[in-house]
Motif scaffolding. Structure first.
Motif, PDB file in Angstrom:
ATOM      1  N   GLY A   1       0.787  -1.223   0.000  1.00  0.00           N
ATOM      2  CA  GLY A   1       0.000   0.000   0.000  1.00  0.00           C
ATOM      3  C   GLY A   1       0.821   1.275   0.000  1.00  0.00           C
ATOM      4  N   ASN A   2       2.116   1.151   0.354  1.00  0.00           N
ATOM      5  CA  ASN A   2       2.967   2.349   0.371  1.00  0.00           C
ATOM      6  C   ASN A   2       3.348   2.780  -1.043  1.00  0.00           C
ATOM      7  N   ASP A   3       3.871   4.012  -1.126  1.00  0.00           N
ATOM      8  CA  ASP A   3       4.397   4.544  -2.380  1.00  0.00           C
ATOM      9  C   ASP A   3       5.909   4.709  -2.209  1.00  0.00           C
ATOM     10  N   LYS A   4       6.657   4.302  -3.223  1.00  0.00           N
ATOM     11  CA  LYS A   4       8.114   4.414  -3.126  1.00  0.00           C
ATOM     12  C   LYS A   4       8.697   4.809  -4.483  1.00  0.00           C
ATOM     13  N   SER A   5       9.926   5.347  -4.421  1.00  0.00           N
ATOM     14  CA  SER A   5      10.629   5.733  -5.646  1.00  0.00           C
ATOM     15  C   SER A   5      12.024   5.132  -5.683  1.00  0.00           C
ATOM     16  N   ILE A   6      12.469   4.828  -6.885  1.00  0.00           N
ATOM     17  CA  ILE A   6      13.838   4.372  -7.123  1.00  0.00           C
ATOM     18  C   ILE A   6      14.464   5.354  -8.111  1.00  0.00           C
ATOM     19  N   LYS A   7      15.700   5.744  -7.813  1.00  0.00           N
ATOM     20  CA  LYS A   7      16.352   6.723  -8.690  1.00  0.00           C
ATOM     21  C   LYS A   7      17.475   6.071  -9.491  1.00  0.00           C
ATOM     22  N   CYS A   8      17.671   6.588 -10.689  1.00  0.00           N
ATOM     23  CA  CYS A   8      18.736   6.075 -11.555  1.00  0.00           C
ATOM     24  C   CYS A   8      19.434   7.243 -12.231  1.00  0.00           C
ATOM     25  N   GLU A   9      20.746   7.155 -12.271  1.00  0.00           N
ATOM     26  CA  GLU A   9      21.544   8.182 -12.930  1.00  0.00           C
ATOM     27  C   GLU A   9      22.641   7.532 -13.749  1.00  0.00           C
ATOM     28  N   GLN A  10      22.909   8.078 -14.932  1.00  0.00           N
ATOM     29  CA  GLN A  10      24.025   7.575 -15.727  1.00  0.00           C
ATOM     30  C   GLN A  10      24.917   8.744 -16.143  1.00  0.00           C
ATOM     31  N   ASN A  11      26.228   8.488 -16.127  1.00  0.00           N
ATOM     32  CA  ASN A  11      27.188   9.537 -16.485  1.00  0.00           C
ATOM     33  C   ASN A  11      27.942   9.175 -17.758  1.00  0.00           C
ATOM     34  N   LEU A  12      27.283   8.396 -18.604  1.00  0.00           N
ATOM     35  CA  LEU A  12      27.912   7.944 -19.848  1.00  0.00           C
ATOM     36  C   LEU A  12      27.581   8.841 -21.030  1.00  0.00           C
ATOM     37  N   GLY A  13      26.717   9.817 -20.805  1.00  0.00           N
ATOM     38  CA  GLY A  13      26.314  10.684 -21.908  1.00  0.00           C
ATOM     39  C   GLY A  13      25.316  10.029 -22.853  1.00  0.00           C
TER      40      GLY A  13
ATOM     41  N   HIS B   1       8.640   5.647  -9.963  1.00  0.00           N
ATOM     42  CA  HIS B   1       7.774   5.799  -8.800  1.00  0.00           C
ATOM     43  C   HIS B   1       6.706   4.712  -8.847  1.00  0.00           C
ATOM     44  N   ILE B   2       6.499   4.080  -7.699  1.00  0.00           N
ATOM     45  CA  ILE B   2       5.502   3.005  -7.634  1.00  0.00           C
ATOM     46  C   ILE B   2       4.481   3.351  -6.557  1.00  0.00           C
ATOM     47  N   ASN B   3       3.227   3.417  -6.958  1.00  0.00           N
ATOM     48  CA  ASN B   3       2.133   3.693  -6.016  1.00  0.00           C
ATOM     49  C   ASN B   3       1.503   2.395  -5.522  1.00  0.00           C
ATOM     50  N   SER B   4       0.928   2.468  -4.335  1.00  0.00           N
ATOM     51  CA  SER B   4       0.128   1.347  -3.800  1.00  0.00           C
ATOM     52  C   SER B   4       0.823   0.006  -4.008  1.00  0.00           C
ATOM     53  N   LEU B   5       1.970  -0.131  -3.437  1.00  0.00           N
ATOM     54  CA  LEU B   5       2.782  -1.327  -3.648  1.00  0.00           C
ATOM     55  C   LEU B   5       2.042  -2.600  -3.288  1.00  0.00           C
ATOM     56  N   GLU B   6       2.272  -3.628  -4.098  1.00  0.00           N
ATOM     57  CA  GLU B   6       1.663  -4.946  -3.888  1.00  0.00           C
ATOM     58  C   GLU B   6       2.767  -5.977  -3.672  1.00  0.00           C
ATOM     59  N   LEU B   7       2.366  -7.101  -3.085  1.00  0.00           N
ATOM     60  CA  LEU B   7       3.346  -8.166  -2.827  1.00  0.00           C
ATOM     61  C   LEU B   7       4.069  -8.588  -4.108  1.00  0.00           C
TER      62      LEU B   7
ATOM     63  N   PHE C   1       2.914   2.135 -11.790  1.00  0.00           N
ATOM     64  CA  PHE C   1       4.318   2.428 -12.057  1.00  0.00           C
ATOM     65  C   PHE C   1       4.399   3.658 -12.949  1.00  0.00           C
ATOM     66  N   SER C   2       5.098   4.672 -12.477  1.00  0.00           N
ATOM     67  CA  SER C   2       5.222   5.882 -13.295  1.00  0.00           C
ATOM     68  C   SER C   2       6.689   6.299 -13.353  1.00  0.00           C
ATOM     69  N   PRO C   3       7.278   6.162 -14.519  1.00  0.00           N
ATOM     70  CA  PRO C   3       8.652   6.625 -14.692  1.00  0.00           C
ATOM     71  C   PRO C   3       8.667   8.128 -14.938  1.00  0.00           C
ATOM     72  N   LYS C   4       9.790   8.733 -14.557  1.00  0.00           N
ATOM     73  CA  LYS C   4       9.951  10.161 -14.825  1.00  0.00           C
ATOM     74  C   LYS C   4      11.403  10.435 -15.181  1.00  0.00           C
ATOM     75  N   SER C   5      11.590  11.175 -16.263  1.00  0.00           N
ATOM     76  CA  SER C   5      12.939  11.481 -16.706  1.00  0.00           C
ATOM     77  C   SER C   5      13.125  12.991 -16.718  1.00  0.00           C
ATOM     78  N   PRO C   6      13.692  13.568 -15.653  1.00  0.00           N
ATOM     79  CA  PRO C   6      13.865  15.020 -15.604  1.00  0.00           C
ATOM     80  C   PRO C   6      14.894  15.526 -16.618  1.00  0.00           C
TER      81      PRO C   6
END
Lengths: 113, 110
Positions: free
Chosen positions: A16-28, A77-83, A64-69
């Motif tokens: 039921g929680n909402d969580k985010s995972i971040k990803c960064e790349q420095n390869l250009g 970002h993941i809403n309402s997490l399930e097992l 599941f909602s990805p975001k690329s700033p």
């Protein structure tokens, strides 16, 4: 000088929680991806972004909602997490999206209790 | 339909024995195929791609379009080769996605 990095490495949370995972790349690179590795170690594409624009959404639930700033970052970002969301999530990047090598991050192990 | 099949979930060999990890694919176009390796709890790393035709860590893989196969071979397995191996197909004009096989866990015993 890690090429593709992800945070956090481990994530334990309740249903039921909402969580985010971040990803960064420095390869250009201009293309980034999210993959899901399930408990049987099967890897499947979830999303692909090129120059901050979504180009693949592989029938992933709307929770599941990805975001690329910018080109170097792709967050998930993941809403309402399930097992069933428990898995290892890998971010990857490549130069272009017409084939070629992809560089993977170390993975984020998500456990939903 | 685009598909990659790795028929063996687990392959166990003794050190010094030859190894062959099988991979078959289904794709109507000209395939671009890769082998990725994942050591225990680490990130996936590219091992081989078919267009480079090189040998990495003693591994080779040849694309056989007639048999739609891209098997990974090594003449003499080492203990440090123990890992999960994934065969992957890059699909042109579909956002660069990789379609992975189910993976084969290679265990090399001393």
């Amino acid at each position: 000088d890690t090429a593709v990095s992800q945070t956090p490495k481990y994530l334990v949370t309740q249903m039921g929680n909402d969580k985010s995972i971040k990803c960064e790349q420095n390869l250009g690179h201009d293309t980034m991806y999210w993959y899901k590795q399930d408990s049987k170690k099967f890897l499947k594409i979830m999303f692909s972004y090129n120059n901050k624009e979504l180009i693949i959404n592989e029938t992933v639930p709307n929770r599941f909602s990805p975001k690329s700033p910018d080109k170097a970052h792709l967050n998930l970002h993941i809403n309402s997490l399930e097992l069933g969301d428990s898995a290892v999530y890998f971010c990857a990047s490549s130069q272009g999206y017409r084939g070629g090598e992809q560089y993977f991050g170390p993975g984020t192990r998500l456990t939903v209790t | 339909a685009q598909r990659v099949t790795q028929p063996e979930k687990l392959l166990s060999v003794f050190k010094g024995a030859p190894v062959e990890l099988k991979c078959n694919y289904s794709y109507s176009g000209s395939p671009e195929l890769f082998w990725y390796v994942q050591y225990s709890r680490q990130r996936l790393q590219l091992l081989l791609r078919h267009i480079s035709r090189e040998s990495i860590k003693g591994f080779t893989a040849d694309l056989n379009k007639g048999e739609t196969s891209f098997h990974l071979k090594k003449p003499f397995a080492q203990e440090e080769d123990s890992a999960m191996y994934y065969c992957a197909l890059s699909v042109y004009n579909q956002g660069g996605k990789l379609i992975f096989g189910q993976g084969t866990e290679l265990s090399v015993k001393p």
